[in-house]
Design a protein around this motif. Structure first.
Motif, PDB file in Angstrom:
ATOM      1  N   GLY A  97      -5.302  88.662  36.786  1.00 31.08           N
ATOM      2  CA  GLY A  97      -4.368  89.172  37.786  1.00 31.08           C
ATOM      3  C   GLY A  97      -4.798  88.920  39.217  1.00 31.08           C
ATOM      4  N   PRO A  98      -3.845  88.617  40.106  1.00 32.53           N
ATOM      5  CA  PRO A  98      -4.174  88.369  41.514  1.00 32.53           C
ATOM      6  C   PRO A  98      -4.519  89.635  42.281  1.00 32.53           C
ATOM      7  CG  PRO A  98      -1.802  88.211  41.180  1.00 32.53           C
ATOM      8  CD  PRO A  98      -2.419  88.365  39.815  1.00 32.53           C
ATOM      9  N   LEU A  99      -4.037  90.798  41.805  1.00 31.28           N
ATOM     10  CA  LEU A  99      -4.280  92.069  42.495  1.00 31.28           C
ATOM     11  C   LEU A  99      -4.857  93.069  41.499  1.00 31.28           C
ATOM     12  CD1 LEU A  99      -0.984  92.253  44.603  1.00 31.28           C
ATOM     13  CD2 LEU A  99      -3.252  91.523  45.376  1.00 31.28           C
ATOM     14  N   PHE A 100      -6.150  92.912  41.216  1.00 24.28           N
ATOM     15  CA  PHE A 100      -6.820  93.793  40.255  1.00 24.28           C
ATOM     16  C   PHE A 100      -8.132  94.349  40.812  1.00 24.28           C
ATOM     17  CE2 PHE A 100     -10.127  94.163  36.961  1.00 24.28           C
ATOM     18  CZ  PHE A 100      -9.616  95.250  36.258  1.00 24.28           C
ATOM     19  N   ALA A 101      -8.910  93.506  41.495  1.00 18.18           N
ATOM     20  CA  ALA A 101     -10.227  93.913  41.987  1.00 18.18           C
ATOM     21  C   ALA A 101     -10.062  94.777  43.236  1.00 18.18           C
ATOM     22  CB  ALA A 101     -11.076  92.681  42.295  1.00 18.18           C
ATOM     23  N   SER A 151     -22.208  78.595  39.133  1.00 15.88           N
ATOM     24  CA  SER A 151     -21.502  79.872  39.245  1.00 15.88           C
ATOM     25  C   SER A 151     -20.165  79.683  39.950  1.00 15.88           C
ATOM     26  CB  SER A 151     -22.365  80.861  40.028  1.00 15.88           C
ATOM     27  OG  SER A 151     -21.605  81.916  40.558  1.00 15.88           O
ATOM     28  N   LEU A 152     -19.099  80.223  39.367  1.00 13.49           N
ATOM     29  CA  LEU A 152     -17.786  80.134  40.015  1.00 13.49           C
ATOM     30  C   LEU A 152     -17.810  80.878  41.356  1.00 13.49           C
ATOM     31  CD1 LEU A 152     -14.823  79.135  39.620  1.00 13.49           C
ATOM     32  CD2 LEU A 152     -14.300  81.434  38.823  1.00 13.49           C
ATOM     33  N   LYS A 153     -18.484  82.001  41.404  1.00 15.74           N
ATOM     34  CA  LYS A 153     -18.575  82.759  42.650  1.00 15.74           C
ATOM     35  C   LYS A 153     -19.222  81.926  43.746  1.00 15.74           C
ATOM     36  CE  LYS A 153     -20.321  87.103  44.572  1.00 15.74           C
ATOM     37  NZ  LYS A 153     -21.045  88.369  44.276  1.00 15.74           N
ATOM     38  N   ASP A 154     -20.282  81.226  43.411  1.00 20.00           N
ATOM     39  CA  ASP A 154     -20.952  80.374  44.397  1.00 20.00           C
ATOM     40  C   ASP A 154     -20.086  79.176  44.772  1.00 20.00           C
ATOM     41  OD1 ASP A 154     -23.099  82.094  44.287  1.00 20.00           O
ATOM     42  OD2 ASP A 154     -24.313  80.803  42.983  1.00 20.00           O
ATOM     43  N   GLU A 155     -19.402  78.595  43.784  1.00 14.98           N
ATOM     44  CA  GLU A 155     -18.538  77.442  44.040  1.00 14.98           C
ATOM     45  C   GLU A 155     -17.430  77.791  45.029  1.00 14.98           C
ATOM     46  OE1 GLU A 155     -18.372  74.095  42.521  1.00 14.98           O
ATOM     47  OE2 GLU A 155     -20.483  74.611  42.221  1.00 14.98           O
ATOM     48  N   MET A 170      -5.565  92.352  20.076  1.00  8.91           N
ATOM     49  CA  MET A 170      -6.074  92.816  21.359  1.00  8.91           C
ATOM     50  C   MET A 170      -7.282  93.726  21.141  1.00  8.91           C
ATOM     51  SD  MET A 170      -2.519  93.765  23.347  1.00  8.91           S
ATOM     52  CE  MET A 170      -1.577  92.518  24.234  1.00  8.91           C
ATOM     53  N   ARG A 171      -8.239  93.657  22.040  1.00  8.43           N
ATOM     54  CA  ARG A 171      -9.386  94.548  22.027  1.00  8.43           C
ATOM     55  C   ARG A 171      -9.442  95.250  23.380  1.00  8.43           C
ATOM     56  NH1 ARG A 171      -8.571  93.146  17.769  1.00  8.43           N
ATOM     57  NH2 ARG A 171      -9.925  92.147  16.206  1.00  8.43           N
ATOM     58  N   PHE A 172      -9.105  96.555  23.378  1.00 12.54           N
ATOM     59  CA  PHE A 172      -9.098  97.324  24.612  1.00 12.54           C
ATOM     60  C   PHE A 172     -10.461  97.969  24.852  1.00 12.54           C
ATOM     61  CE2 PHE A 172      -4.540  97.320  23.359  1.00 12.54           C
ATOM     62  CZ  PHE A 172      -4.073  96.596  24.442  1.00 12.54           C
ATOM     63  N   ASP A 173     -10.586  98.631  26.001  1.00  8.15           N
ATOM     64  CA  ASP A 173     -11.867  99.225  26.404  1.00  8.15           C
ATOM     65  C   ASP A 173     -12.981  98.188  26.316  1.00  8.15           C
ATOM     66  OD1 ASP A 173     -10.882 101.916  26.846  1.00  8.15           O
ATOM     67  OD2 ASP A 173     -10.640 102.034  24.669  1.00  8.15           O
ATOM     68  N   THR A 174     -12.661  96.970  26.715  1.00 13.61           N
ATOM     69  CA  THR A 174     -13.596  95.850  26.625  1.00 13.61           C
ATOM     70  C   THR A 174     -13.617  95.123  27.967  1.00 13.61           C
ATOM     71  OG1 THR A 174     -13.137  95.588  24.262  1.00 13.61           O
ATOM     72  CG2 THR A 174     -14.158  93.725  25.395  1.00 13.61           C
ATOM     73  N   ARG A 175     -14.596  95.435  28.776  1.00 12.19           N
ATOM     74  CA  ARG A 175     -14.713  94.812  30.097  1.00 12.19           C
ATOM     75  C   ARG A 175     -15.603  93.566  29.988  1.00 12.19           C
ATOM     76  NH1 ARG A 175     -13.539  96.295  35.167  1.00 12.19           N
ATOM     77  NH2 ARG A 175     -12.989  98.401  34.479  1.00 12.19           N
ATOM     78  N   VAL A 176     -15.016  92.420  30.224  1.00  6.94           N
ATOM     79  CA  VAL A 176     -15.770  91.165  30.152  1.00  6.94           C
ATOM     80  C   VAL A 176     -16.697  91.071  31.356  1.00  6.94           C
ATOM     81  CG1 VAL A 176     -15.612  88.650  30.165  1.00  6.94           C
ATOM     82  CG2 VAL A 176     -14.003  90.002  28.804  1.00  6.94           C
ATOM     83  N   ALA A 177     -17.992  90.920  31.088  1.00  5.92           N
ATOM     84  CA  ALA A 177     -18.998  90.850  32.154  1.00  5.92           C
ATOM     85  C   ALA A 177     -19.376  89.425  32.497  1.00  5.92           C
ATOM     86  CB  ALA A 177     -20.242  91.638  31.749  1.00  5.92           C
ATOM     87  N   SER A 178     -19.337  88.534  31.496  1.00  6.04           N
ATOM     88  CA  SER A 178     -19.755  87.157  31.766  1.00  6.04           C
ATOM     89  C   SER A 178     -19.013  86.183  30.865  1.00  6.04           C
ATOM     90  CB  SER A 178     -21.262  86.997  31.558  1.00  6.04           C
ATOM     91  OG  SER A 178     -21.606  87.164  30.196  1.00  6.04           O
ATOM     92  N   ARG A 234     -15.812  88.559  40.209  1.00 10.09           N
ATOM     93  CA  ARG A 234     -16.561  89.743  39.787  1.00 10.09           C
ATOM     94  C   ARG A 234     -17.012  89.639  38.324  1.00 10.09           C
ATOM     95  NH1 ARG A 234     -13.813  94.926  43.008  1.00 10.09           N
ATOM     96  NH2 ARG A 234     -13.730  93.881  45.047  1.00 10.09           N
ATOM     97  N   ILE A 235     -16.551  88.613  37.635  1.00 13.88           N
ATOM     98  CA  ILE A 235     -17.093  88.254  36.322  1.00 13.88           C
ATOM     99  C   ILE A 235     -18.081  87.116  36.554  1.00 13.88           C
ATOM    100  CG2 ILE A 235     -16.537  87.329  34.034  1.00 13.88           C
ATOM    101  CD1 ILE A 235     -13.734  88.526  34.360  1.00 13.88           C
ATOM    102  N   ASP A 236     -19.210  87.161  35.902  1.00 17.64           N
ATOM    103  CA  ASP A 236     -20.224  86.105  36.058  1.00 17.64           C
ATOM    104  C   ASP A 236     -19.805  84.898  35.215  1.00 17.64           C
ATOM    105  OD1 ASP A 236     -22.458  84.646  36.622  1.00 17.64           O
ATOM    106  OD2 ASP A 236     -23.796  85.796  35.309  1.00 17.64           O
ATOM    107  N   ILE A 237     -19.050  84.000  35.841  1.00 17.47           N
ATOM    108  CA  ILE A 237     -18.532  82.814  35.153  1.00 17.47           C
ATOM    109  C   ILE A 237     -19.430  81.636  35.475  1.00 17.47           C
ATOM    110  CG2 ILE A 237     -16.559  81.276  34.884  1.00 17.47           C
ATOM    111  CD1 ILE A 237     -14.744  83.594  35.716  1.00 17.47           C
TER     112      ILE A 237
END
Length: 545
Positions: A145-149, A411-415, A107-115, A401-404
């Motif tokens: 998770g379904p309830l994180f953002a 873009s998943l957000k656009d899709e 595991m790698r903590f303190d690691t926020r995936v941006a994209s 909220r992640i640029d997938i």
């Protein structure tokens, strides 16, 4: 990229150290022998239970059922202390599992995936953290998770408020004292109800800001006895099969010798006399937990029966809250089942305390925040702290909220701008080899989340193993299968109370979010059957390359 280093190469990357991510790491690393790495923004495991540390935070699934089933050792070695476990105990359980299975080294903590970006030529994903570190892998599991953002509305004047500001979904890790303070809690969903009841005994003055009254029942929480815990351990396999046969993958009923099980009632609420109906409702109320869901068979599918449950709950509020005006404002008005049923301890009772007041935003809307407090159409309230219990951008927000970026840079957000589309709630066309745990159009938030996560992770693991055996490089759902799944989601939701209200199941709590049913409402056994059938057909609804 940090230091100009090349991305680390792995077989599988997992995003999120909640229960879905924990199980995925154990299953793929130790079960399949893959080189798996888990990334998480927090400083430790636990997912939602790492972030939601607010006073009063507690699970609404009975703790003896809110546990992993894939390891009997885990089941036998951890002792739950309460019927409905509080956040600190659930976090200890997550930490116990990680330690017991030696998962932290992967595991790698303190690691926020941006994209996350799909590389067509290499047929793999590149995940990049906010600090520039990067990893590559053929398979990616998003266990975000379904309830994180968290969702914090843009209230006028909030930036001017000089006091303390908190959100239940991103609570400080250091202790917070509200002693001697005037506190406002905005929101009466599950988090708002829990934190309000906890602060009522500490704050000098507590204002509870409510727009829409919720359906609230007693949790019926209590300590667990040694005999009860021992019986569950001894009968764990048998009981798990019983629980998983239920729509929510839970029985919502404690076990002998603690008290008799309250079974589901197969009778319509319309088929009995008013006196019989009230007696059934009263038994469910006294039992606590989600027993009211099981009081009659049609409370969640027939509007007439649903309204009878609402009327019963209105009567209970009037019995408990002494001030008639406050009781009327707190009493639910909407159909039962159109919003999440909330389990509480002492919520209605606290309004009989002199230091607790309800601020009815339905009658007197919030106008603005000021430097010293907040203002409604009924006047100004001076407060020292505001706790926002305004919920989440549920089911999709933690992913969008992640640029997938998938095939062709899509873009998943656009899709998903007009609503999510998936197959089985686990994959989306155009985004190969990307699995989602607890994603939209699955049954995750309407079932025991750990059980739902386990089922999906096991499906992913078998799928990946099969693809490796076949030498398949990429897989993604076909457009036709995805469209058919969307039609099934809508068809199942049609008669359900879930689709008849303004709730986060539909994305209605987020301004500008497309209104769409975000969950499979057919129940856990039916959802699992669909997934199993696809695997049995050899994954023929997927494009395999």
């Amino acid at each position: 990229m940090a230091g100009g280093e090349a991305p680390e190469l792995r077989d599988v990357l997992i995003v999120g150290a909640g229960f879905g991510g924990i199980h995925a790491l154990a299953r793929l690393r130790d079960g399949l022998g893959l080189d798996a790495l888990l990334l998480d923004a927090g400083a430790g495991p636990g997912g939602t239970w790492y972030w939601n540390r607010y006073p009063g935070a507690r699970c609404d699934v009975e703790s003896l059922q809110y546990s992993f089933s894939f390891s009997d050792a885990l089941q036998q070695e951890f002792d739950w202390t309460e019927r409905f476990a509080a956040q600190p105990e659930i976090l200890r359980y997550a930490e116990f599992v990680v330690d017991r299975l030696d998962l932290a080294r992967s595991m790698r903590f303190d690691t926020r995936v941006a994209s996350a970006v799909w590389d067509e030529d290499a047929a793999c994903w590149t995940l990049t953290a906010s600090d520039g570190r990067a990893w590559r892998a053929r398979w990616v599991i998003m266990a975000t998770g379904p309830l994180f953002a968290t969702h914090l509305p843009d209230f006028p004047g909030l930036k001017d408020f000089a006091g303390e500001v908190y959100h239940t979904g991103a609570w400080p890790h250091e202790p917070v004292s509200f002693a001697g303070k005037r506190v406002a809690v905005l929101g009466t969903g599950s988090s708002g109800v829990q934190v309000s009841a906890a602060l009522a005994g500490e704050a000098e003055q507590l204002y509870v800001l409510q727009r829409t009254p919720a359906h609230i029942v007693p949790a019926g929480n209590r300590p667990l006895g040694a005999a009860e815990r021992a019986e569950v351990r001894a009968r764990h396999g048998e009981l798990r099969a019983q629980w998983n046969a239920q729509p929510g993958a839970v029985m919502y009923a404690s076990l002998p010798p603690a008290e008799p099980v309250l079974p589901a009632n197969p009778v319509s609420a319309l088929a009995v006399t008013p006196e019989e109906r009230k007696a059934v409702f009263e038994r469910a109320w006294a039992y606590g937990g989600y027993a009211l869901h099981r009081a009659f068979t049609d409370l969640l599918t027939d509007e007439r029966s649903s309204m009878l449950a609402t009327e019963f709950l209105r009567g209970k509020v009037a019995e408990i809250v002494k001030d008639p005006a406050t009781a009327e404002a707190l009493a639910p008005r909407t159909l039962y089942g159109t919003k999440r049923l909330i389990l509480a301890t002492g919520f209605y009772e606290m309004f009989n305390q002199p230091n607790v007041a309800l601020v009815d935003l339905y009658r007197h809307p919030l106008k603005r925040f000021t430097k010293a407090g907040f203002e409604t159409e009924n006047g100004h309230y001076a407060v020292d702290a505001v706790v926002f219990a305004t919920g989440f951008d549920a089911l999709t927000g933690s992913l969008t909220r992640i640029d997938i970026r998938g095939r062709g840079g899509r873009s998943l957000k656009d899709e998903w701008a007009r609503g999510p589309h998936t197959y089985l709630g686990m994959m989306t066309a155009g985004f190969p080899n990307l699995f989602m745990v607890g994603g939209p159009q699955s049954c995750s938030a309407l079932a025991n989340v750990i059980t739902a996560n386990e089922q999906q992770v096991e499906w992913f693991a078998e799928c990946i193993a099969e693809m490796e055996r076949r030498g398949v490089t990429t897989m993604e759902p076909g457009e036709a299968a995805q469209a058919e799944w969307g039609r099934l989601i809508d068809e199942l939701a049609g008669p359900s109370m879930v689709a008849k209200g303004d709730n986060w199941y539909l994305g209605a709590n987020i301004p500008g979010k497309a209104r769409a049913i975000l969950l499979f409402v057919g129940g856990f056994p039916a959802y699992k059957a669909h997934c199993d059938a696809e695997a049995a057909r050899g994954y023929r609804s997927f494009a395999l390359a």
